[in-house]
Scaffold this active site. Structure first.
Site, short mmCIF file in Angstrom:
data_model
loop_
_atom_site.label_atom_id
_atom_site.label_comp_id
_atom_site.label_asym_id
_atom_site.label_seq_id
_atom_site.Cartn_x
_atom_site.Cartn_y
_atom_site.Cartn_z
N HIS A 181 0.91 -1.06 0.11
CA HIS A 181 0.08 -0.05 0.00
C HIS A 181 0.90 1.20 -0.12
O HIS A 181 0.47 2.18 -0.23
CB HIS A 181 -0.83 0.03 1.18
C1 UD1 Z 1 -1.88 5.37 6.17
C2 UD1 Z 1 -0.71 5.78 6.71
C3 UD1 Z 1 0.58 4.74 6.61
C4 UD1 Z 1 -0.17 3.41 7.16
C5 UD1 Z 1 -1.46 3.16 6.56
C6 UD1 Z 1 -1.92 1.72 6.91
C7 UD1 Z 1 -0.02 8.26 6.96
C8 UD1 Z 1 0.93 9.42 6.36
N1 UD1 Z 1 -0.17 6.90 6.32
O1 UD1 Z 1 -1.73 5.36 4.86
O2 UD1 Z 1 1.66 5.10 7.36
O3 UD1 Z 1 0.79 2.34 6.68
O4 UD1 Z 1 -2.43 4.15 6.50
O5 UD1 Z 1 -3.16 1.64 6.09
O6 UD1 Z 1 -0.84 8.54 7.77
N2 UD1 Z 1 -9.34 5.01 2.00
C9 UD1 Z 1 -10.27 4.27 1.80
N3 UD1 Z 1 -11.09 3.87 3.30
C10 UD1 Z 1 -10.51 4.09 4.46
C11 UD1 Z 1 -9.31 4.91 4.35
C12 UD1 Z 1 -8.74 5.18 3.10
O7 UD1 Z 1 -10.90 3.95 0.76
O8 UD1 Z 1 -11.05 4.02 5.46
C13 UD1 Z 1 -8.47 5.12 0.64
C14 UD1 Z 1 -8.77 6.82 0.07
O9 UD1 Z 1 -8.95 6.75 -1.25
C15 UD1 Z 1 -7.56 7.41 0.55
C16 UD1 Z 1 -6.66 6.35 0.36
O10 UD1 Z 1 -7.19 5.26 0.67
O11 UD1 Z 1 -7.36 8.51 -0.06
C17 UD1 Z 1 -5.20 6.45 1.22
O12 UD1 Z 1 -5.78 6.63 2.77
P1 UD1 Z 1 -4.69 7.34 3.85
O13 UD1 Z 1 -5.17 7.37 5.05
O14 UD1 Z 1 -4.39 8.65 3.09
O15 UD1 Z 1 -3.28 6.72 3.55
P2 UD1 Z 1 -2.93 5.29 3.63
O16 UD1 Z 1 -2.38 4.81 2.30
O17 UD1 Z 1 -4.17 4.48 3.97
#
Ligand code: UD1
Length: 389
Positions: free
Chosen positions: A229
């Site tokens: 991821h």
């Molecule tokens: C975040 C953390 C990372 C961790 C990861 C675990 C930061 C900088 N990054 O990254 O360190 O390893 O979580 O999962 O804090 N999304 C959904 N549903 C959700 C959450 C996210 O669909 O419940 C999608 C959205 O499109 C979002 C993307 O995932 O934009 C990324 O989510 P985000 O929380 O920005 O970062 P992660 O890649 O999950």
């Protein structure tokens, strides 16, 4: 004493669960000064499978306050968290804010607390990848620079902090709190079956019927487990595509590949036109993000794991699962084979991944337990906070 602890994203939940339980047992001690505890969820992760499922499985009480921050750019997530969290702190005025890990919630809430002159404790302090292109490295550096109490999981993290000039009296070696959760949940996970995990979480109908027919063959050969991821691996098509081709064309010649897929990665695969081929590959089993116990069981049974997750590197070390870490560096060197762990860094270059994959297939499961990864870290965290002067 009043403590507010903070969670935001999936890897925080398994760290906060034992901490909350340790506060409860500390409060059961008649002679102890009682700790009042509030849990704040920033709302960075909000899907049921990314958040609620972990609260339920790990018996984490509902958050007292949810800031509802959701997805967005880093500045949006951090900024919105700070604005909302400041209001909570103004109202509640805790003695301590406790943050875990290295996600945006960790950074945003530690900065907000320090600006209001509230003490900050960081659980999982001192990890350093040295890679400033990782958002998590920035979060770690800022949080540790501001924290009053830095609770470290291993001695290498202590050395990192000393090199940065952190005085000894701010650092306490408590061990790895994630391993408290692993040990508390190991026997429950062991009782699950791979078949049920797959049928309960599978993304494509192709595989639900496939498994009813071929399940015995599949268990004999075992499987490779994949999670991926990190933006550095999934956000560019030229990086992601060759890895996907290696996994779906080469690894699947040896065994099935089970892949619980992060929403970020699924979005990118669709965007890059790589999704449909994966869905129709019989040997690639795409799953929704799975729960804590399901992931632990998959890790226990996998012949090999390929991952860019820090938490899975640590769990693989304790379970002994031969691990290819899809990164060029790690803030968790204690999990590497040169330190006795189960993992080797392979980056995202297919030549290197292929070579180490072939070497790793010759290895057998070999569990290791770094010092103080003993399942008793959470109480040491609570005691360090209570004793702090
Ligand atoms: C975040 C953390 C990372 C961790 C990861 C675990 C930061 C900088 N990054 O990254 O360190 O390893 O979580 O999962 O804090 N999304 C959904 N549903 C959700 C959450 C996210 O669909 O419940 C999608 C959205 O499109 C979002 C993307 O995932 O934009 C990324 O989510 P985000 O929380 O920005 O970062 P992660 O890649 O999950």
């Amino acid at each position: 004493m009043k403590i507010i602890s903070v969670v935001g994203a999936r890897p925080n939940f398994m760290k906060i669960a034992p901490f909350i339980k340790a506060i409860e047992s500390y409060n059961n001690n008649e002679s102890a000064e009682k700790i009042t505890h509030l849990l704040v969820h920033t709302g960075q992760h909000y899907d049921d499978r990314m958040s609620k499922a972990f609260f339920k499985a790990l018996h984490i009480p509902n958050a007292d306050i949810n800031l509802g921050v959701g997805s967005g750019s880093h500045a949006e997530q951090v900024g919105n968290t700070m604005i909302a969290f400041e209001k909570v702190l103004e109202k509640e005025r805790p003695d301590w804010v406790v943050v875990v890990g290295d996600v945006n919630a960790t950074l945003a809430c530690s900065v907000t607390a320090k600006k209001l002159n509230i003490k900050v404790c960081h659980i999982e302090a001192g990890l350093r990848s040295g890679d400033m292109t990782m958002p998590e490295e920035i979060n770690r550096l800022v949080t540790d620079r501001l924290s009053d109490l830095l609770l470290i999981p291993d001695s290498i993290s202590g050395e990192n902090l000393k090199t940065e000039g952190v005085p000894d009296n701010k650092i306490a070696f408590v061990g790895n709190i994630m391993i408290d959760t692993l040990e508390a949940n190991r026997s429950k996970a062991e009782k699950l079956t791979i078949e049920n995990i797959i049928t309960g979480n599978v993304l494509s109908t192709l595989h639900s019927s496939f498994f009813t027919i071929h399940y015995s063959l599949f268990t004999q050969q075992r499987f490779a487990l994949l999670t991926m991821h990190r933006p550095s691996n999934v956000d560019k098509k030229e990086v992601l595509q060759p890895i996907i081709e290696f996994l779906s064309n080469e690894v699947t010649k040896d065994m099935h590949l089970i892949w619980p897929i992060h929403p970020r990665t699924q979005n990118r695969l669709r965007e890059f036109g790589l999704w449909d081929n994966l869905l129709t590959n019989e040997k690639v089993i795409l799953l929704h993000p799975v729960g804590y116990h399901e992931m632990l069981k998959l890790n226990m049974e996998a012949r090999i794991i390929l991952t860019d997750s820090g938490g899975l590197q640590e769990e693989s070390c304790v379970l002994g699962t031969p691990c290819l870490t899809l990164r060029w560096n790690t803030e968790r060197p204690v999990t590497l084979r040169e330190h006795g762990g189960a993992s080797v860094l392979v980056g995202n270059n297919v030549e290197r991944i292929r070579k180490e994959y072939q070497n790793t297939l010759k290895l057998t499961r070999s569990p290791q337990r770094p010092e103080l990864w003993d399942g008793k870290t959470a109480m040491r965290c609570v005691e360090a906070i209570v004793k702090y002067k």
